[in-house]
Design an enzyme around this catalytic site. Structure first.
Site, PDB file in Angstrom:
ATOM      1  N   HIS A  47       0.905  -1.196  -0.063  1.00 37.21           N
ATOM      2  CA  HIS A  47       0.376  -0.095  -0.340  1.00 37.21           C
ATOM      3  C   HIS A  47       1.204   1.114   0.430  1.00 37.21           C
ATOM      4  O   HIS A  47       0.927   2.149  -0.456  1.00 37.21           O
ATOM      5  CB  HIS A  47      -0.730  -0.006   1.383  1.00 37.21           C
ATOM      6  N   GLU A  48       2.156   1.250   1.113  1.00 36.74           N
ATOM      7  CA  GLU A  48       2.391   2.504   0.293  1.00 36.74           C
ATOM      8  C   GLU A  48       3.685   2.234  -0.343  1.00 36.74           C
ATOM      9  O   GLU A  48       4.286   4.282  -0.478  1.00 36.74           O
ATOM     10  CB  GLU A  48       3.489   2.671   2.253  1.00 36.74           C
ATOM     11  N   HIS A  72       1.864   5.061  -2.586  1.00 31.46           N
ATOM     12  CA  HIS A  72       2.639   6.216  -2.348  1.00 31.46           C
ATOM     13  C   HIS A  72       3.515   6.484  -2.732  1.00 31.46           C
ATOM     14  O   HIS A  72       4.274   8.062  -3.096  1.00 31.46           O
ATOM     15  CB  HIS A  72       1.561   6.483  -0.740  1.00 31.46           C
TER      16      HIS A  72
END
Length: 433
Positions: free
Chosen positions: A24-25, A28
């Protein structure tokens, strides 16, 4: 041995959880760097740092508590109206805004003026904030499709599992025949457990949902083409009108709801069946719909959660679970008396479901979730576009920091709900066995 397998299952789920968070990170991080935004930190977990290494502008690390993760981008919020960080105010709401604005400019270095998050165009900010949840969606889809198309899923089939002895209305909730009950049409026709129904009234059937629909739409004589011991036979049945459970349109049933329809009188056997790509995509769409419905229904689950946590009430099977509850289920999967490949498939489904939940939850248009930042960027784009259409001055960046009081309230609600789920997961957990 059971305790060891339980621990192993929890560890495997925890690893899957960490990979999901890191993934997920990474969404980003990669898009932020793509658009030239400086990212001082990329961390998996919270609390004390147990490992870190700096590469370029970014410190990469793992923290002690594997319950989340984050990246830090400089300039998440624009400065005040005067172009500077505003002086501290005595208003508590104003203080929240200024604290958020100050944190957004921590570690500001010379040359960073063009590397701030808020200076990027709205569409770029939308991509950066959407990339994290989107990575979870990609992982969920990849795992779900992979498992369904290679291993298969537990599915009700057109093979007969059990034949009813008599006709009983579903709402009576009994399995024992009483004197005077009519024989079930399936039993009268000679249908037996293990028979595979390959056609109904001459029309081929390959899945339970289609067969169930054909049966319920028929009252009166019908033919059943079956396979028994490798040989095909045709049986003649006389279906009757009876009270049966209402279906959800996908082969499942709606608890406590009944309808009158055609009745044959048998239960289908279930087995693990490989799914085609089309069937897998359809199931994924159903999972997405169910996930959205579950998210909308979360507030209505609070009374049941409270009763399960503090009132000793039974924990419902569809009760929300937190990370602790999911980890416990992961441990329980490895203790089930089923083949190892089934255990692996169930664990993969659990991790995939967690990723799907992360995607849906993070897309809520509320700060501090990713969806809140996306909503702020879209609102800014709308304001600026409207100003151009009506030839008004550019309103400038939308100050998301002004929404921080709301974000703190939302975060407080989330924390309270998480604590309630945690208590319920500990004292009255959801069990799959």
């Amino acid at each position: 041995m059971t305790a060891l397998m339980m621990v192993l299952g929890i560890v495997v789920f925890a690893i899957g959880l960490l990979i999901s968070i890191a993934w997920h990170e990474l969404g980003h991080l990669s898009t932020a760097k793509l658009f030239g935004i400086r990212v001082p930190q990329y961390m998996v977990g919270f609390g004390p740092t147990i490992f870190s290494r700096k590469k370029g502008d970014t410190e990469y690390g793992i923290k002690a508590i594997p319950l989340g993760g984050y990246i830090r981008m400089i300039g998440m919020f624009p400065p005040g109206p005067d172009g500077r960080l505003e002086a501290r105010s005595t208003s508590p709401w104003r203080g929240m805004i200024e604290d958020a604005r100050s944190a957004a400019f921590e570690e500001l270095q010379p040359g960073d003026e063009q590397r701030l998050f808020y200076t990027r165009k709205p569409w770029k900010r939308v991509i950066v904030m959407f990339a994290g949840p989107f990575m979870n969606l990609i992982l969920a889809v990849a795992i779900f499709l992979g498992v369904m198309m290679t291993f298969g899923v537990q599915t009700e089939t057109t093979t007969v599992g059990k034949v009813s002895d008599c006709v009983i209305q579903q709402s009576e909730n009994r399995s024992t025949c009483h004197k005077g009950d009519k024989p079930a049409p399936a039993k009268a026709a000679g249908l037996k457990a293990g028979d595979k129904i390959v056609a109904f009234d001459g029309k081929p059937v390959t899945d339970w949902s289609a067969l169930q629909t054909s049966i319920r739409d028929t009252i009166g004589p019908a033919t059943l083409t079956i396979e028994r011991h490798g040989q095909r036979q045709v049986l003649h049945a006389d279906l009757i009108r009876n009270q049966v459970s209402k279906t959800d349109g996908r082969g499942g049933y709606v608890d406590g709801k009944y309808v009158y329809a055609g009745f044959l009188g048998f239960s289908p056997a279930s087995g693990i069946v490989q799914q085609s790509f089309g069937d897998s995509v359809t199931r994924m769409g159903t999972m997405m719909e169910d996930g959205v419905d579950s998210l909308v229904a979360l507030p209505s689950k609070i009374p049941d959660l409270w009763d399960a946590a503090f009132g000793g009430a039974e924990r419902k099977a569809d009760s929300p679970m937190g990370v602790v509850g999911a980890a416990r289920v992961g441990g329980e999967v490895f203790t089930l008396d089923i083949p190892p490949q089934n255990q692996i498939a169930m664990m993969l489904f659990l991790v995939a479901g967690f990723n799907l939940s992360l995607f849906l939850f993070n897309m809520l248009p509320l700060l501090p979730l990713d969806g809140g930042h996306i909503a702020g960027a879209l609102w800014e784009a709308l304001r600026r576009h409207t100003a151009r259409v009506f030839r008004r001055p550019d309103p400038g960046p939308f100050d998301v920091a002004k929404l921080m009081p709301v974000a703190y309230v939302v975060a407080g609600i989330f924390i309270c709900f998480t604590l309630l789920v945690l208590i319920a997961d500990v004292v009255n957990p959801v069990k799959i066995s």
